[in-house]
Design a protein around this motif. Structure first.
Motif, PDB file in Angstrom:
ATOM      1  N   LYS A 199      40.649  49.352  46.352  1.00 44.38           N
ATOM      2  CA  LYS A 199      39.798  48.584  47.269  1.00 44.38           C
ATOM      3  C   LYS A 199      40.066  47.085  47.127  1.00 44.38           C
ATOM      4  O   LYS A 199      40.193  46.365  48.109  1.00 44.38           O
ATOM      5  CB  LYS A 199      38.318  48.864  46.972  1.00 44.38           C
ATOM      6  N   ASP A 200      40.141  46.610  45.891  1.00 37.74           N
ATOM      7  CA  ASP A 200      40.328  45.176  45.643  1.00 37.74           C
ATOM      8  C   ASP A 200      40.883  45.029  44.230  1.00 37.74           C
ATOM      9  O   ASP A 200      40.190  45.347  43.258  1.00 37.74           O
ATOM     10  CB  ASP A 200      38.979  44.450  45.775  1.00 37.74           C
ATOM     11  N   SER A 201      42.129  44.548  44.116  1.00 41.75           N
ATOM     12  CA  SER A 201      42.759  44.563  42.796  1.00 41.75           C
ATOM     13  C   SER A 201      42.084  43.606  41.820  1.00 41.75           C
ATOM     14  O   SER A 201      42.201  43.753  40.615  1.00 41.75           O
ATOM     15  CB  SER A 201      44.255  44.257  42.906  1.00 41.75           C
ATOM     16  N   ARG A 202      41.324  42.614  42.345  1.00 38.66           N
ATOM     17  CA  ARG A 202      40.608  41.711  41.449  1.00 38.66           C
ATOM     18  C   ARG A 202      39.568  42.440  40.593  1.00 38.66           C
ATOM     19  O   ARG A 202      39.107  41.910  39.586  1.00 38.66           O
ATOM     20  CB  ARG A 202      39.883  40.620  42.246  1.00 38.66           C
ATOM     21  N   THR A 203      39.162  43.652  41.044  1.00 33.84           N
ATOM     22  CA  THR A 203      38.105  44.347  40.308  1.00 33.84           C
ATOM     23  C   THR A 203      38.509  44.647  38.872  1.00 33.84           C
ATOM     24  O   THR A 203      37.664  44.642  37.995  1.00 33.84           O
ATOM     25  CB  THR A 203      37.687  45.654  41.012  1.00 33.84           C
ATOM     26  N   TYR A 204      39.791  44.966  38.627  1.00 28.19           N
ATOM     27  CA  TYR A 204      40.211  45.210  37.246  1.00 28.19           C
ATOM     28  C   TYR A 204      41.508  44.496  36.866  1.00 28.19           C
ATOM     29  O   TYR A 204      42.216  44.924  35.975  1.00 28.19           O
ATOM     30  CB  TYR A 204      40.295  46.716  36.943  1.00 28.19           C
ATOM     31  N   GLU A 205      41.848  43.406  37.588  1.00 32.46           N
ATOM     32  CA  GLU A 205      43.027  42.631  37.206  1.00 32.46           C
ATOM     33  C   GLU A 205      42.657  41.162  37.174  1.00 32.46           C
ATOM     34  O   GLU A 205      42.156  40.626  38.156  1.00 32.46           O
ATOM     35  CB  GLU A 205      44.175  42.864  38.201  1.00 32.46           C
ATOM     36  N   HIS A 206      42.948  40.512  36.043  1.00 32.86           N
ATOM     37  CA  HIS A 206      42.512  39.125  35.896  1.00 32.86           C
ATOM     38  C   HIS A 206      43.374  38.136  36.650  1.00 32.86           C
ATOM     39  O   HIS A 206      42.947  37.032  36.950  1.00 32.86           O
ATOM     40  CB  HIS A 206      42.389  38.737  34.414  1.00 32.86           C
ATOM     41  N   ILE A 207      44.629  38.533  36.940  1.00 32.15           N
ATOM     42  CA  ILE A 207      45.514  37.679  37.744  1.00 32.15           C
ATOM     43  C   ILE A 207      46.338  38.587  38.663  1.00 32.15           C
ATOM     44  O   ILE A 207      46.391  39.804  38.468  1.00 32.15           O
ATOM     45  CB  ILE A 207      46.507  36.840  36.896  1.00 32.15           C
ATOM     46  N   ASP A 208      47.012  37.971  39.630  1.00 30.72           N
ATOM     47  CA  ASP A 208      47.964  38.709  40.462  1.00 30.72           C
ATOM     48  C   ASP A 208      49.242  38.911  39.634  1.00 30.72           C
ATOM     49  O   ASP A 208      49.899  37.933  39.263  1.00 30.72           O
ATOM     50  CB  ASP A 208      48.247  37.876  41.717  1.00 30.72           C
ATOM     51  N   PRO A 209      49.597  40.171  39.323  1.00 28.18           N
ATOM     52  CA  PRO A 209      50.730  40.404  38.422  1.00 28.18           C
ATOM     53  C   PRO A 209      52.064  39.823  38.906  1.00 28.18           C
ATOM     54  O   PRO A 209      52.921  39.481  38.087  1.00 28.18           O
ATOM     55  CB  PRO A 209      50.808  41.930  38.329  1.00 28.18           C
ATOM     56  N   THR A 210      52.244  39.665  40.197  1.00 31.36           N
ATOM     57  CA  THR A 210      53.529  39.153  40.695  1.00 31.36           C
ATOM     58  C   THR A 210      53.741  37.685  40.309  1.00 31.36           C
ATOM     59  O   THR A 210      54.867  37.214  40.289  1.00 31.36           O
ATOM     60  CB  THR A 210      53.664  39.289  42.222  1.00 31.36           C
TER      61      THR A 210
END
Lengths: 535, 535
Positions: A309-320
Motif C-alpha cells: 500500500k505504501d512502502s513508507r509504512t515499513y521502510e525508513h528510506i527509499d532503498p534506491t
C-alpha cells in the motif's frame, strides 16, 4: 547546505581486521572505486610499516584520481631522533601524497606508559612532527589517538595536545575513540568542550565500534560541528571495526540534510560495498543497514501487505537512493527497472515493453537464486544479456574436457593434466596441457585450441581468482559439497573485466568463468575493431 | 543503583530475520538459556499467528522459569469485532502466560492507511483491548508501534494513543522505532516529550537497527528514564535486526552503572550469544562487539606490544566480564613472546629458552612467507607445534591420490571421481569415491579409508571452505597459476576448528587442509578421552 568531508581508511585501519588481507593490486582497485564514489580522502596505508604498503604507494604514483586526495599515514617522530632524521617521516614524504596524517598521543597514560616519554616531550614530538611535515605537503591531518579516554583522565593535557598540533600547522584535528569504548552522551560533552576550547579549528571524528556506537558517535560529532568523518566501507577494522561509512553517509545525506558525497554518488553505495567485500573475499553481512541484502527485505505478512500500500509504512528510506532495492521474500517483485537501468548503462537500448526484458528478468532471477551475483561480474551479465537478445557471437563450442590430478608420496605437488575438445569455425580442436593446478591446466589447454584462430588471446592475463562457498547450501550438505562461486578477473592492455561461474563443482564453476572471460575478450576486440572501422 | 528490566524478543521479532528459522524445540532451548542469563521477560511468540508458536506455547506451559516472565505477543482486536469475540485476544489468553504484550497504532497514517480505521476508532481498539486483557493477566505491556514516526507527523495523536493505553491499564508503554529510521538526537527529544507528558508512566524502548543506531537509541532512552529495554540476542530481527542485547546489557552494566542482569550473569553473555547462533544455525559475526571472536583480538605489532604492558591501552573493558577473552593473533610480526603466549594458551608449557621455540618461530616465518596465515587457522598451528615437539600422533600416512573431472557437451556438471591410498595402523587402505567436485570426492575417499578405524570421524561436518589467491604470485604468473590458500572450517558436536593449506594447486592446498582437519579431530578426541579417564 552544510558539507562534511569523508575520509576513508579501509585500506589502512580497515586492513587491520582479523580476516582482511589485501594485496597492493586489491588496494589499487578499491582506491579507484572509492574515488568513483566521491570519497574526499583515501588513507591508503602506512608506507614505513610493511612491504605491501610500500609497493602500493610506488604503483599509485602514476595514477590520478578524479575526486579523492590520497593520504599516507604514520606516527609522530621517534623519541630518540629528530624529524629530519626520522625514518617514518621520511617514508611518509617519499610516498609523495598531497596529504599526510600522523597520529600522536593525547592520553597522558599512553605517552608515559606506551611511549615512555615525559608529557612535555610528547608535546614536542607532536609539535616538531606536524611543523616539519606541514611545510612539505599540502595538508597535514593530526589524529588525536585515544582522545576521548585521554580527555576523561586528564582533560587539560588532552586539549593541550591538540592545541599544540593545531598551532604547529595541522589543518584538521581528528578526535579518535581508539578503543571504541565511549558512550554517545560522554562523547557529546567532550566534543562540546573541544569546540569551546578551539573554536576556529577544523574538527573531525574517528570512531571504533567496540560498544556498537561508532555510527551514533560519528553523527553526534557532526551534529555538534565536526567537518570530517573518518571510517571504512562496511565498518571493516581492527577488533569490532571502524565507524561504518555505508551507514554514516546515507544518514548524513538523507536524514541530517548534510552533503557528503551528493545524491548521485550515493546511488553507488551498494555497489561499492559489494565491491570491497568481494575484493577482500569476505562474505557480505546480510543485515547490514542500508546496503545489506536483508535491509529492505520483508518477510512478515502484515508488513508485506502494508508496504504494497505504501512502502513508507515499513521502510525508513527509499532503498534506491543507496542503490539497494525492496525485496519481498517468497514473492519477489523487484527487477524490471533494474534490468533496463543496467542494459542502458551497457549501451543496449531496450524498450520497457520488449519481451527480452521479461526473458532476461526470468533468467536473472533463476541464476541469482543459484548464487550468481551479477553486480560484481558485469562482463558475465553482458554476455547473458547478449544471449537473451540472440546476439552473442559463436566464437567456439564446448565438446569435452578431462582433467587429472595425481600425487604420490614422493611428490611435493600433484601432477596435473587437462585435455579439451572444442569446435572453432567448423573445426574440432583437441588439445592437451599440463598446469600448476586443474584450472590452470584447463585454461591453458583451451587457449591452445583458440589462439591459432584468435591470436589476440595471447594478450590476456588472469589477474585474480576468488572462490566463495555460498551460504545456505553449506548447512545442507557440508562445505566441500556446497555451491561455490568463482570470480575471475582478467585484463589486457585496454581494460580489466570480471566473470563468474557457479556450480557444486569448483572445476565447473571455474570453467564457466574462464569461458566467459575469453568470450568477453573476443567480444570487446570485435567492438573495438568495429568502432575503429567507423572512425 | 538504578535498575532496568530486559525484555528479549529473539523468539518473536528475532525470528523475523531473513535467515532465521526456529522449531518449537529450538525455541524452548533458547528460552531456557535466556532464563539462565537472567533475562526478565521472554517474548516467546504470537500464538494466534502460526502453528510453531501455538505448539511452543502448549509445550512451555509445563515449564517453570527461574527468573523470566513469559510473554505472549499479539495485536489490538480487529475492527469488525469486540474484545470478547476477537480470535487474536482469545489466542493470547489461551497461551496462559503471566504477561501479554499487544501492539497498537500510534502513527495517524498507519491507523487510517494500513488499518483503514478512523483516528477515534483506533483509540477505541487500544482502550478496549488493553482493558479487556488487563483484568485477565498479571501484566499488560503496550507496544506503541511506529511511535517515533508517529510523533514526528502528529505528536498530539501519538501521545494521546499511549495515554489511552496507560489509562486503560497498561503497566508499561513501549516506544517502538519500528522502521529503525530515527536519529538519536530526534529520539532524545521525543522521549523527553513523553516523559513530560506522562511523568508517572513506566516507559520502555524497542529499537530497530536500520540506521545502525539501535544500541545508541536504546541507551539514550534509558539515560532519559526508560525502565525497560526490548531487543534480541545478537541483534537478530527483520531487515537489519533489532537492538542488540549483547551490546546493550554490557554498556548498561559496565559503563552506565545501571543494573540489568547483574555482573555474575553478565559472564554468561558470550555463551548465550553462541548458543543462540548455533541453535539458529547461523555463522557467528566475528566483529560483533563484546562477544565476537575478534572483539578483543590484536593483530598490529604496536597494539600487541602495548597490551602486553597494559591491556587498557587498546581494550575498552576487561573481556572476561562478558565471558570473552583477549586474543593475540599470530602474524608475520610474531615474535618469541607471541609464540610462548599461544603455546601456553593451547596448554603446552614451553620454557622461554626451549629450542623448540626457535624451531617453531623459524617454521612459522617460513610457512607465512609462503602464504600460510596461522592467525585464522589455529588448528593447523597446533598441529605444527606438535610436529615441532615430536608429539604429533601418526593416525595415518599418505601414499597416493588420483582425481578426475570429466565433462562432455551433454553433461550439466562434470563427473568427478577420486582414489586414495593411505596406510592406517600398518594396513594399506585403497578407496574410491565420487563427489560433487574434486575436493569433495577426495574428502569422501579419504574418510572411507579412515572411518573403519576411527568411527568418530562420521560426526564431523565441513562448515566452510574459502579460497584466496595470494599476493605477489598473481603478478608473476597469472591468476590460475598463482599460490592459493584454502581455509576449511570443520565442526563436530563439541566445537569448530579451522585448518589451512597453501599450494600452487588448489587440489593440493585443499588436501592439506582436509588432512589437517581430520588429524585435529582425532587429536581432540584423544585429549577428551584422556581427560575423562583422569576424572
Amino acid at each position: 547546505m552544510r558539507h562534511v568531508t569523508i575520509y576513508d581508511t579501509t585500506l589502512r585501519d580497515g586492513a587491520q581486521a582479523e580476516e582482511l588481507n589485501l594485496t597492493a593490486q586489491d588496494k589499487l582497485r578499491i582506491a579507484r572505486k572509492l574515488d568513483e564514489l566521491g570519497i574526499h580522502y583515501i588513507e591508503a596505508g602506512w608506507p614505513g610499516s610493511n612491504p605491501t604498503d610500500a609497493s602500493f604507494f610506488d604503483t599509485v604514483k602514476s595514477h590520478t584520481f578524479a575526486n579523492a586526495r590520497l593520504v599516507a599515514f604514520g606516527s609522530t617522530h621517534l623519541n630518540r631522533t629528530t624529524p629530519e632524521n626520522d625514518p617514518n617521516l621520511a617514508a611518509l614524504l617519499a610516498a609523495e601524497t598531497p596529504v599526510i596524517t600522523i597520529f600522536g598521543k593525547t592520553w597522558d597514560m599512553h605517552a608515559t606508559k606506551a611511549l615512555g616519554v615525559s608529557l612535555e616531550r610528547n608535546l614536542e614530538l607532536i609539535r616538531n612532527s606536524v611543523a616539519y611535515l606541514a611545510s612539505r605537503v599540502d595538508e597535514v591531518i593530526f589524529d588525536a589517538e585515544h582522545f576521548f579516554d585521554g580527555f576523561k583522565h586528564n582533560p587539560e593535557y588532552a586539549l593541550l595536545a591538540i592545541r599544540t598540533a593545531s598551532e604547529a600547522g595541522a589543518a584538521r584535528l581528528i578526535l579518535c575513540d581508539t578503543n571504541g569504548g565511549t558512550l554517545t552522551s560522554e562523547l557529546s560533552e567532550t566534543v562540546k568542550a573541544v569546540m569551546t576550547a578551539l573554536p576556529d579549528a577544523e574538527i573531525g571524528i574517528h570512531a571504533h565500534n567496540d560498544s556498537e556506537l561508532a555510527v551514533a558517535n560519528s553523527l553526534e560529532a557532526v551534529r555538534l560541528g565536526a567537518t570530517q568523518v573518518q571510517g571504512t566501507i562496511n565498518g571493516y577494522g581492527e577488533r569490532c571495526g571502524n565507524a561504518n561509512l555505508c551507514s554514516i553517509i546515507p544518514n548524513l545525506e538523507l536524514k541530517m540534510g548534510i552533503q557528503a558525497i551528493g545524491p548521485e554518488n550515493l546511488r553507488r553505495l551498494l555497489i561499492t560495498s559489494h565491491f570491497v567485500s568481494e575484493t577482500a573475499n569476505l562474505r557480505p553481512f546480510m543485515r547490514q543497514p542500508f546496503v545489506g541484502a536483508s535491509a529492505f527485505a520483508h518477510k512478515g505478512g502484515i508488513h508485506v501487505s502494508a508496504i504494497l500500500k505504501d512502502s513508507r509504512t515499513y521502510e525508513h528510506i527509499d532503498p534506491t537512493t543507496v542503490g539497494n532495492s525492496q525485496r519481498v521474500l517468497l514473492s519477489d517483485q523487484a527487477g524490471r527497472s533494474n534490468i533496463l537501468f543496467k542494459t542502458r548503462e551497457l549501451g543496449y537500448d531496450l524498450d520497457k515493453t520488449d519481451t527480452t526484458v521479461d526473458a532476461l528478468l526470468k533468467e536473472l532471477k533463476l541464476k541469482e537464486s543459484m548464487g550468481f551475483e551479477y553486480s560484481v561480474a558485469e562482463a558475465s551479465f553482458e554476455l547473458m544479456l547478449l544471449e537473451a537478445l540472440g546476439r552473442k557471437p559463436d566464437y567456439f563450442t564446448f565438446r569435452h574436457f578431462f582433467v587429472v590430478d595425481a600425487k604420490r608420496e614422493e611428490d611435493a605437488e600433484p601432477f596435473t593434466e587437462a585435455t579439451v575438445i572444442i569446435n572453432v569455425k567448423g573445426q574440432a580442436e583437441h588439445t592437451a596441457a599440463t598446469g600448476m593446478g586443474p584450472v590452470n591446466a584447463l585454461d591453458r589447454a583451451l587457449r591452445k585450441g583458440l589462439e591459432r584462430f584468435y591470436p589476440n588471446l595471447s594478450e590476456i592475463r588472469l589477474l585474480d581468482f576468488k572462490v566463495r562457498v555460498l551460504s545456505g547450501a553449506v548447512r545442507d550438505t557440508g562445505g566441500t559439497a556446497s555451491f561455490v562461486r568463482v570470480l575471475i578477473e582478467t585484463g589486457d592492455r585496454h581494460e580489466r573485466w570480471t566473470t563468474m561461474g557457479v556450480s557444486h563443482n569448483i572445476i565447473e564453476a571455474s570453467w564457466q568463468a574462464v569461458v566467459d572471460s575469453i568470450n568477453y575478450k573476443l567480444l570487446r576486440d570485435d567492438k573495438r575493431r568495429a568502432k575503429e572501422a567507423k572512425e
